[in-house]
Design a protein around this motif. Structure first.
Motif, PDB file in Angstrom:
ATOM      1  N   ASP A   1      37.389  22.258  19.218  1.00 31.73           N
ATOM      2  CA  ASP A   1      37.569  20.921  20.476  1.00 31.73           C
ATOM      3  C   ASP A   1      37.008  20.196  20.201  1.00 31.73           C
ATOM      4  N   PRO A   2      38.273  18.723  20.755  1.00 33.84           N
ATOM      5  CA  PRO A   2      39.641  18.544  19.937  1.00 33.84           C
ATOM      6  C   PRO A   2      39.345  18.425  18.547  1.00 33.84           C
ATOM      7  N   PRO A   3      39.961  19.016  18.452  1.00 37.94           N
ATOM      8  CA  PRO A   3      40.769  19.074  16.465  1.00 37.94           C
ATOM      9  C   PRO A   3      40.137  17.442  15.822  1.00 37.94           C
TER      10      PRO A   3
ATOM     11  N   GLY B   1      40.952  26.020  21.920  1.00 39.90           N
ATOM     12  CA  GLY B   1      40.633  25.633  22.612  1.00 39.90           C
ATOM     13  C   GLY B   1      41.690  25.815  23.128  1.00 39.90           C
TER      14      GLY B   1
ATOM     15  N   GLY C   1      42.277  21.743  23.117  1.00 39.63           N
ATOM     16  CA  GLY C   1      43.651  20.832  22.314  1.00 39.63           C
ATOM     17  C   GLY C   1      43.132  19.110  22.902  1.00 39.63           C
ATOM     18  N   ASP C   2      42.516  19.447  23.352  1.00 39.22           N
ATOM     19  CA  ASP C   2      42.443  17.614  24.188  1.00 39.22           C
ATOM     20  C   ASP C   2      40.754  17.395  24.999  1.00 39.22           C
TER      21      ASP C   2
ATOM     22  N   SER D   1      37.760  21.611  26.439  1.00 39.25           N
ATOM     23  CA  SER D   1      37.134  23.103  26.767  1.00 39.25           C
ATOM     24  C   SER D   1      35.855  22.854  26.663  1.00 39.25           C
ATOM     25  N   ALA D   2      35.263  21.325  25.210  1.00 40.27           N
ATOM     26  CA  ALA D   2      34.533  21.526  24.274  1.00 40.27           C
ATOM     27  C   ALA D   2      32.746  21.607  25.252  1.00 40.27           C
TER      28      ALA D   2
END
Length: 765
Positions: free
Chosen positions: A594-596, A642, A644-645, A648-649
């Motif tokens: 995360d992020p992708p 995670g 996705g935005d 959560s990184a």
């Protein structure tokens, strides 16, 4: 005309910088113009006095025009509705290509509309002005010149030239398609892209950029190499592009028998067609004007006619769009054109005494342009490129064929796509050479040197460039001097002085360094020494060129391991710079993907470099050279997607404990308080010598845990004047109260930690 052009330019700068004093400045200029006109009444004014009067009037005209434009925007109902955050329904024409922007809460499309009608607060008004739409992904399909209806909420704009922002969550309603000329230009642009789509990504991205400035598909690492080697002008619409396209058109016209005034009409048609192809953005109009100046300069009496044309272009551009006066691209275009017109001919004549004339011109033109632009480039980048002239000289022969073949491939592809791809392949082969020149040039240890951006540093550089411009034609007149200067430049570029300066006896890097926090702006890039010219790199910062330069200064040639603590751009976007020209063993990453977009970027860069990517194993302890590393966070066995935005990184950052040369380092990435609490629970009593303060010193910290680590040195990797308020004063105060010696990259630049018998010692560059 050059004097009047400079007067117009100064008027535009005054309009942008005067602020509340713009009115009094305009009144003063008008009073001065009146006084000069009164003194010169009855034909008594000398030519010099008339020139001064004309300059004052022109400067006042630009300033007045700018004030009127700003007043029109500020007093428009559109601005009032934007201040009230009103919901609006508007009709407008698309005047820019849509651009996709990735955001924390989802992707948005940015596009500019020229407004024709607005309905808001129960009132319908026909009015002018422009809005910038922040729309949903459906807006990506709108075409330049198309008339659309849009709905959304208005918001104030940061730009004084834009009436409002429109936050639109609905797709646009198409009212009328683009005019035929816009449809034709769009078809040619799409055909150019299609003609090279089968080639490698770097080639497929560079050909459209060369032909019409379409750099959307240009890889970041290519752009970074072009910046280092002074080839950036090739990836943007410039006068060079127009000169090449129109020049090729005139050659074809001459071949079929067109002569005299018909040639002029063909040239003008070519200029109009190029502007439509590259879009009527201010940068394109600027490029068209500068390219036209170049065409004048190539004719008889080129120096005088070129200067006159440059002055006319300056006046016209700044009167049409005063905001150009403070644009860096405008300054670079004007200075490059002026340098070619003024310095190009004498330098060519000097070199032609002992070189073939074609080769003399090939050396003189990029040298003159680069010399004129060097001070502005130094202000923008903080460095002076030493390899720029050589890179432009080597790349130059391929630019013309690549541009002409790229355009030809697009035109042919409209009729016969297979033939278009064949011609496009020829263009791609040409740009492959340019890409190779940029890659090799950027990898040279002396490709660029750091230079200050303060007033004294810039004035010194301007003086040096002026002296070189005056002296260089006299020096290179003789073969011995010319060859000696070329050899000296080659020695500098190959890094012989840099290697001497980088030796321990010359201060940087300091002897015995074990850890360096590179100054990469708002981001992290840490280098752990694990042997002679070898290091482990933890995070790579936001810019490939900056981290590459830091590693060059440290003399790092081997990187057994790269650890990317998490996938935010300020920690991973510089990965290409770490991999450039170095032997890299592997890249290890967090298990939370995360992020992708960051994950894709890392995988793509590593795959192209042939470097494996794997997940950092929790609890694993291994020796890498002279260092011992252990991953102490996060405890996640398999990769997970995670949020996705990107939210959560941070708390999934890889945290490392490193033992090297008797020092214990704790490298924390951007781990947040929940992760810090978990570390406190798992590693009670952890005592470290050096702490990399988490998340650039953000105020969101478990301050008690940080103090419990009892670090002697705390390093904060942070960008100057950042928008996040990093680092927080209370965090730094808490660390100092706990006995830590706090150091910041935004204030000290690169920071080295040196091992010694008395504990860690800090040296800044």
């Amino acid at each position: 005309m050059p004097v009047l052009g400079c007067a117009a330019w100064l008027g535009g700068i005054a309009a942008a910088r005067a602020g509340d004093l713009a009115g009094p400045v305009l009144a003063g200029l008008l009073a001065a113009a009146g006084a000069l006109a009164w003194r010169g009444r009855g034909g008594r004014a000398s030519p010099r006095q008339r020139l001064v009067l004309a300059s004052v009037v022109l400067g006042a005209a630009v300033l007045a025009g700018s004030l009127l434009r700003l007043e029109a925007v500020a007093t428009s109902p559109l601005s009032a509705w934007a201040s009230d955050r009103a919901t609006a329904d508007l009709v407008g024409t698309v005047v820019s290509d849509p651009r996709l922007v990735e955001g924390k809460w989802g992707d948005r499309v940015v596009v500019r509309l020229r407004v024709e009608e607005v309905t808001a607060r129960g009132e319908r008004r026909r009015l002018g002005g422009s809005v910038v739409v922040l729309g949903d992904p459906a807006w990506a399909g709108v075409e330049l010149g198309e008339q659309v209806r849009a709905e959304g909420r208005l918001a104030p704009s940061d730009s004084a030239e834009v009436g409002a922002l429109l936050m639109s969550g609905r797709p646009p309603v198409r009212i009328r398609g683009p005019d035929p000329w816009w449809r034709a230009a769009g078809a040619v642009r799409a055909s150019i892209r299609a003609s090279v789509a089968h080639r490698p990504p770097a080639q497929a991205g560079l050909v459209p950029a060369l032909v019409d400035g379409d750099d959307a598909a240009l890889p970041d690492e290519v752009e970074a190499d072009f910046r280092t080697t002074g080839l950036t002008h090739l990836t943007a619409v410039s006068g060079t592009n127009l000169t090449l396209v129109v020049g090729a058109l005139l050659l074809v016209a001459r071949f079929v028998g067109v002569r005299g005034r018909w040639s002029v009409l063909v040239g003008l048609a070519g200029i109009v067609g190029f502007v439509l192809l590259a879009r009527t953005e201010p940068s394109v109009l600027r490029a068209a004007a500068m390219g036209t100046v170049g065409l004048f300069a190539f004719g008889p009496d080129g120096r005088r006619r070129g200067l006159r044309a440059l002055g006319v272009a300056l006046v016209a551009l700044v009167l049409v769009d005063p905001t150009l006066a403070t644009s860096a691209g405008f300054a670079l275009s004007v200075l490059a054109t002026g340098g070619i017109v003024l310095l190009g001919p004498p330098l060519t004549e000097a070199l032609a005494r002992w070189l073939p004339r074609g080769l003399a011109e090939a050396v003189a033109v990029p040298t003159a342009a680069q010399l004129a632009c060097t001070p502005v480039v130094a202000v923008l980048s903080g460095q002076v490129s030493l390899v720029a002239v050589l890179a432009n000289l080597l790349a130059g022969p391929a630019v013309g064929p690549a541009t002409v073949l790229g355009l030809a491939g697009g035109l042919v592809g409209l009729v016969l796509p297979v033939a278009g791809r064949l011609v496009g392949t020829g263009a791609a082969w040409c740009v492959a050479w340019i890409i190779a020149v940029a890659e090799r040039g950027a990898a040279l240890p002396g490709a660029a040197i750091a230079w200050g951006t303060g007033p004294l540093a810039v004035l010194l550089l301007v003086g040096l460039c002026a002296v070189v411009a005056l002296v260089l034609p006299r020096l290179v007149r003789r073969r011995a001097w010319g060859v000696s200067i070329a050899v000296l430049l080659l020695v500098v570029v190959l890094g012989v002085p840099g290697r001497i300066w980088s030796s321990p006896s010359f201060g940087w890097p300091p002897e015995g360094w074990v850890l360096v926090a590179c100054d990469v702006g708002q981001g992290d890039a840490l280098v752990v020494s694990v042997g002679p010219r070898a290091a482990v790199v933890v995070d790579s910062g936001p810019d490939p060129g900056v981290v590459d330069d830091c590693l060059d200064r440290l003399g790092v040639e081997q990187v057994p391991l790269v650890v990317l603590t998490h996938f935010h751009a300020d920690h991973v976007d510089g990965l290409a710079g770490v991999l450039r020209g170095r032997r890299v063993g592997a890249v290890e990453v967090t298990a939370v993907l995360d992020p992708p977009t960051g994950v894709e970027e890392v995988e793509d860069v590593a795959r192209r470099a042939g470097v494996p990517v794997r997940t950092a194993s929790y609890g694993a302890t291994r020796r890498v050279g002279t260092a011992v590393l252990q991953v102490v966070h996060p405890d996640i066995p398999l990769p997970v997607p995670g949020a996705g935005d990107g939210s959560s990184a941070n708390d999934a950052s890889v945290v490392l404990v490193v033992e090297v040369d008797g020092l214990r380092l704790l490298l924390t990435g951007d781990v947040e308080p929940p992760g810090q609490a978990e570390l406190a629970r798992l590693l009670p009593g952890l005592d470290v010598d050096v702490l990399k303060v988490p998340h650039h010193g953000s105020r969101h910290q478990d301050e008690d845990w940080l103090a419990s680590l009892r670090p002697e040195v705390a390093l904060v990797s942070v960008g100057a004047d950042n928008d996040y308020g990093h680092p927080a004063a209370q965090v730094l105060d808490h660390l100092r109260a706990a006995g830590a010696d706090v150091h910041r990259t935004d204030e000290e630049g690169d920071i080295a930690v040196v091992a010694g018998g008395g504990g860690p010692r800090v040296v800044d560059r």
